[in-house]
Motif scaffolding. Structure first.
Motif, PDB file in Angstrom:
ATOM      1  N   ARG B  15      29.206  36.001  38.500  1.00 25.49           N
ATOM      2  CA  ARG B  15      30.261  35.004  38.367  1.00 25.49           C
ATOM      3  C   ARG B  15      30.206  34.240  37.046  1.00 25.49           C
ATOM      4  N   GLU B  16      29.007  33.773  36.679  1.00 26.50           N
ATOM      5  CA  GLU B  16      28.898  32.954  35.452  1.00 26.50           C
ATOM      6  C   GLU B  16      29.365  33.774  34.249  1.00 26.50           C
ATOM      7  N   ASP B  17      28.913  35.034  34.266  1.00 31.79           N
ATOM      8  CA  ASP B  17      29.227  35.959  33.194  1.00 31.79           C
ATOM      9  C   ASP B  17      30.738  36.157  33.073  1.00 31.79           C
ATOM     10  N   LEU B  18      31.379  36.441  34.210  1.00 34.62           N
ATOM     11  CA  LEU B  18      32.817  36.694  34.211  1.00 34.62           C
ATOM     12  C   LEU B  18      33.598  35.449  33.817  1.00 34.62           C
ATOM     13  N   GLU B  19      33.188  34.316  34.380  1.00 28.97           N
ATOM     14  CA  GLU B  19      33.922  33.077  34.073  1.00 28.97           C
ATOM     15  C   GLU B  19      33.824  32.742  32.590  1.00 28.97           C
ATOM     16  N   ALA B  20      32.648  32.999  32.012  1.00 26.95           N
ATOM     17  CA  ALA B  20      32.469  32.739  30.581  1.00 26.95           C
ATOM     18  C   ALA B  20      33.403  33.622  29.760  1.00 26.95           C
ATOM     19  N   LYS B  21      33.508  34.876  30.146  1.00 28.94           N
ATOM     20  CA  LYS B  21      34.383  35.803  29.406  1.00 28.94           C
ATOM     21  C   LYS B  21      35.846  35.406  29.533  1.00 28.94           C
ATOM     22  N   LEU B  22      36.248  35.000  30.735  1.00 32.51           N
ATOM     23  CA  LEU B  22      37.646  34.594  30.946  1.00 32.51           C
ATOM     24  C   LEU B  22      37.949  33.355  30.098  1.00 32.51           C
ATOM     25  N   LYS B  23      36.980  32.457  30.023  1.00 32.06           N
ATOM     26  CA  LYS B  23      37.159  31.211  29.276  1.00 32.06           C
ATOM     27  C   LYS B  23      37.321  31.498  27.784  1.00 32.06           C
ATOM     28  N   LYS B  24      36.499  32.444  27.298  1.00 33.08           N
ATOM     29  CA  LYS B  24      36.537  32.795  25.876  1.00 33.08           C
ATOM     30  C   LYS B  24      37.867  33.423  25.489  1.00 33.08           C
ATOM     31  N   GLN B 204      29.828  46.306  34.237  1.00 34.95           N
ATOM     32  CA  GLN B 204      31.078  45.621  34.555  1.00 34.95           C
ATOM     33  C   GLN B 204      30.850  44.439  35.495  1.00 34.95           C
ATOM     34  N   ASN B 205      31.723  43.444  35.398  1.00 34.36           N
ATOM     35  CA  ASN B 205      31.750  42.401  36.413  1.00 34.36           C
ATOM     36  C   ASN B 205      32.599  42.895  37.570  1.00 34.36           C
ATOM     37  N   ILE B 206      32.409  42.263  38.699  1.00 38.67           N
ATOM     38  CA  ILE B 206      33.033  42.753  39.929  1.00 38.67           C
ATOM     39  C   ILE B 206      33.657  41.597  40.691  1.00 38.67           C
TER      40      ILE B 206
END
Lengths: 387, 387
Positions: B15-24, B204-206
């Motif tokens: 989750r942290e990883d995906l949220e960081a990417k979405l934010k960027k 990949q994130n899931i």
């Protein structure tokens, strides 16, 4: 001839079918697969491989499959743990010596030899998954060695579960009539029948054979380091056979030699009435004769008797020159190459297997004199020379 | 926007990883796999597929994988029994209609579409076995649906155990950044991460999502024949939504509609204080608006109210001409196509679902008059005409 074909067999599938074909005198295609994960052959494998010679003598066609593809994965049949994947180069290196050894056992020139990458390099994933469909998870898990590992919680890689199907498809590729193998191969041999049926081929007949036991009571296997190799030097081979337990003598006669059933009955009687050592001498001579020749066998016997039986030292003992009479025993054993490393040397000393001039030694430091004989185990000797 | 991306999610890895990417604001490759074993899409699948639209709206790249290769095997994830292998032709036939339906949900023209036979037709068996090596038997068996079948003693074909790896390798082939799927896909989604790592790709994130429940309390699935299809006619879709249990109303709002979280809180309050039927009418209108349009939704609502709520008959009822006033009720129901066969007709009669002029009938023979209305279930009507 059928006496030797079926001797020591554990399963024959389907016996009536195979016997009828042998009787009819049809030339059968006899498949045998080699997993080239080692470059030597021990007496256990050789026992099964010799059946190929007997099939040849009866007029059949030997079809040898070298697992150049499958060997990269490794068969788990005789394994209690997962095996790492070999590279193509490692497989090829192993095979070079292997073929020379096979030629000692049967007529390799008249055999068909196939490397199974011939067909697996071109196998489509689609076709492969259709072969997967022929087998169920339950079948695979029920395999004795998988179920044990599974219950212990040991990892079983999914590639290992693919192995029986690879070996099975080999039978389709070469249209095998009969496949032979050790008893631990039974599952793989049966897989061949299943896949051949799916390819509209008549399913192969199968003979599986008893596995040869080593002197530690376990089956003879590279993994257990308890092997008598068919290219062991005559003296070494002779000595190793003389080390087996008396209750394995008849097991070795049956699996390794071609002594007739009648003679085996006599030998079994001898074992009970005479000194088992004499029957074992006969066994060792038989075996060395098969893999070397009768002359070497006779000399090996003489040497063995002179060394162990008559308590004499071997005729020739290599020399080793030391700088100093004070020696660390562990270092000395490693230096004279009677052990591979320090931990092995320590173990040998602890087990009481190290002697100087026939006296057990186990002290850290020893004093050696010119001419002293250092002995490790029963058959390894070095004569110490001081400068 | 993230509100809709994560709504109804059951697992987010990592989750942290995906949220960081979405934010960027990076443009991510969002993978979604379609198993083309059917040619229709139900509201449950559509709920997940609509996430692709939300990802598109947020500027990401949708990468659609059509399981043209894998579909031939069939995913066992949502299955309680083994599936037969489809032919390439069957897969293609299913996909034709499927793509038209997908275009109703998200912008399929800007999506990348890959058929996975593109890479699996050329996959070598050698490479495939190395992928197998990444997974263990225990991992596969621990999957919920496999372990249940295994314990029951049901057959699990080995090809089914290969499916997660096929789906996982798809992620390598398209370099997926994110893969989404129903919660029953979690194992397959995670397999992708494992294989991507082995190919030196960033895993990949899931996001996995809740599965939509049908009015029988089971998950909506073709196998259970309890589906609301996105191409159901407005009146039919409206009626099916009105048939769900009241306690599923908010579940449908959350999974199927895009009503905001705030509004859902209000609706949940309404449910407790007002007549649930009114909230359900709003739900049915929302859903029909999504897959048809607001006008159709409004007419469907009006028709439904007029027919059921006001106890009136629908405006149009098809006629069926009979030769004879004496009719075998079972035969008549089949003849007017209100049941597919006699056994279904019998069952409907036994369950009290058959009426003539609003009166339940269950006798073997019935007398019909010109203008009589035969009704099966709540929404199926035929007007009888005598010659």
């Amino acid at each position: 001839m059928n006496e030797l074909l079926f001797r020591a067999s554990t399963e024959v599938v389907v016996r009536e079918d195979l016997e009828a074909k042998l009787k009819k005198g049809a030339k059968l295609r006899i498949k045998y697969g080699i997993d080239p994960t080692g470059d030597r052959i021990h007496l256990g494998h050789a026992a099964t491989i010799r059946k190929l010679k007997h099939f040849q003598d009866a007029g059949h066609q030997v079809v040898l499959i070298v697992g150049s593809f499958t060997g990269q994965i490794g068969d788990a049949s005789d394994k209690d743990s997962e095996r790492t994947i070999l590279t193509k180069e490692e497989v090829q290196a192993n095979m070079a010596n292997y073929e020379t050894l096979l030629a000692k056992i049967f007529d390799i020139d008249s055999a068909e030899i196939h490397y199974n990458h011939e067909w697996f390099n071109d196998m489509s994933l689609d076709e492969w998954l259709r072969i997967n469909q022929l087998f169920s998870l339950a079948q695979m898990i029920e395999r004795d060695n998988f179920s044990k590992r599974f219950e212990r919680g040991d990892r079983i890689g999914l590639q290992e579960m693919q192995y029986p199907m690879l070996q099975g498809y080999d039978s389709v590729a070469v249209r095998a009539d009969v496949e032979i193998g050790g008893n631990d191969q039974l599952f793989n041999l049966l897989a061949g029948r299943n896949i051949q049926k799916a390819y509209d081929q008549e399913p192969q007949n199968i003979i599986s054979y008893e596995l040869l036991l080593a002197d530690d009571g376990r089956k003879m296997s590279k993994s257990w380091a308890n092997c008598i190799w068919i290219d062991d030097e005559p003296a070494d081979m002779f000595g190793k056979v003389m080390s087996i337990n008396d209750d394995l003598i008849m097991h070795y006669f049956k699996l390794v030699t071609e002594v007739s059933d009648d003679e085996m009955t006599k030998l079994e009687k001898d074992l009970k009435t005479n000194n088992p050592r004499d029957v074992k001498l006969r066994l060792a001579e038989e075996i060395v004769s098969i893999y070397h020749d009768e002359t070497s066998a006779a000399s090996a016997k003489e040497a063995w008797l002179s060394q162990f039986s008559d308590k004499k030292l071997p005729a020739t003992i290599p020399d080793f020159v030391v700088d100093n009479q004070q020696q660390n025993l562990v270092d000395l054993i490693v230096a004279v190459e009677l052990a591979d490393n320090k931990s092995e040397a320590k173990r040998l000393i602890e087990q009481g297997g190290v002697r100087i001039n026939s006296h057990k030694v186990d002290s850290e430091m020893v004093n050696v004199n010119d001419g002293d004989v250092l002995q490790v185990g029963k058959r390894k000797f070095v004569r110490i020379k001081t400068k």
